[in-house]
Enzyme design. Structure first.
Site, short mmCIF file in Angstrom:
data_model
loop_
_atom_site.label_atom_id
_atom_site.label_comp_id
_atom_site.label_asym_id
_atom_site.label_seq_id
_atom_site.Cartn_x
_atom_site.Cartn_y
_atom_site.Cartn_z
N ASP A 134 1.06 -1.25 -0.16
CA ASP A 134 0.08 -0.11 -0.04
C ASP A 134 0.81 1.15 -0.03
O ASP A 134 1.36 1.67 1.16
CB ASP A 134 -0.98 0.03 1.12
CG ASP A 134 -1.89 -0.95 1.17
OD1 ASP A 134 -1.75 -2.11 0.44
OD2 ASP A 134 -3.10 -0.97 2.07
N LYS A 190 -10.12 0.37 -1.82
CA LYS A 190 -9.92 -0.16 -0.35
C LYS A 190 -10.43 1.05 0.30
O LYS A 190 -10.10 2.19 0.19
CB LYS A 190 -8.36 -0.60 -0.06
CG LYS A 190 -8.31 -1.09 1.42
CD LYS A 190 -6.81 -1.40 1.78
CE LYS A 190 -6.40 -1.45 3.04
NZ LYS A 190 -5.33 -1.82 3.27
N LYS A 195 -7.00 3.19 -2.90
CA LYS A 195 -7.34 3.35 -1.39
C LYS A 195 -7.48 4.82 -0.92
O LYS A 195 -6.63 5.56 -1.15
CB LYS A 195 -6.30 2.39 -0.88
CG LYS A 195 -6.45 2.43 0.95
CD LYS A 195 -5.03 1.71 1.55
CE LYS A 195 -5.11 1.78 3.13
NZ LYS A 195 -3.72 1.13 3.66
#
Length: 216
Positions: free
Chosen positions: A91, A182, A153
């Protein structure tokens, strides 16, 4: 109980004061409940990998975290080292300053550099929605899509705000059905988790995982 939500959850512990025993407990909880992954800081990747290898629970880590202000080459090196040490998902935080200045070509280049460094890992791009307006959110998501990231995300959880269902819906509309979205930051209940999934999230990042799956 909402045990069906476990498969959506990256069981997360990114606090500065996290200790080895905390990460060991995080991994045990992930194994017990069947969470998709554990998300840990890079220094704990080898430990998490050693515990979870072969279990089906993934090891996720963060890059350029939490500010996103590192040079692209540093993010790429950090990602590659993490994958070498056992991370399967990465991430990365975008350079928020560049997004605010409207340089989305920069974002595409930096994401592409990380993508090239970890071609076999699942790459999620944190756009830190709390600092961006809707146009900037859309442009950042499209930069991630062009750079061949797997997910966008919402948040680090360390900014001034976390995930909202409105942002999740906007991100889903922007990237289409082929990318993951996400939702992360401030998700503390099953109701909130379900709202995010209904809005288009395919993964949830949270440190309240046990409360979400075991609560009413």
């Amino acid at each position: 109980m909402h045990r069906e939500l476990a498969k959506y959850i990256d069981h997360t512990l990114l606090k500065a004061e996290a200790r080895k025993e905390d990460i060991e407990r995080l991994c045990r909880e992930a194994l017990e409940h069947g969470f998709h992954s554990v998300c840990v800081n890079p220094d704990f990747v080898p430990l998490a990998h050693a515990i979870l290898e072969g279990s089906g629970v993934k090891v996720c880590t963060v890059v350029g975290f939490p500010l996103g202000a590192n040079e692209p080459a540093v993010k790429a090196y950090e990602a590659a080292l993490a994958v070498k040490e056992g991370a399967e998902e990465v991430d990365m935080v975008i350079n928020v300053s560049q997004a605010l200045d409207g340089d989305f070509e920069y974002l595409e280049r930096e994401i592409a550099e990380v993508r090239k460094a970890v071609p076999n890992a699942l790459l999620k791009v944190i756009i830190e929605t709390c600092y961006l307006d809707d146009r900037q959110k859309e442009a950042a998501c499209l930069a991630a899509k062009r750079a061949k990231a797997d997910f966008v995300k919402t948040s680090t959880g360390f900014g001034k705000g976390g995930a909202t269902k409105e942002d999740v819906a906007l991100m889903r509309k922007t990237v289409g059905p082929e990318m993951g979205v996400k939702a992360s930051g401030g998700i503390h209940s099953a109701a909130e988790a379900l709202d995010m999934i209904k809005a288009g999230a395919t993964r949830l990042g949270t440190s309240a995982s046990l409360k979400i799956v075991d609560g009413d």
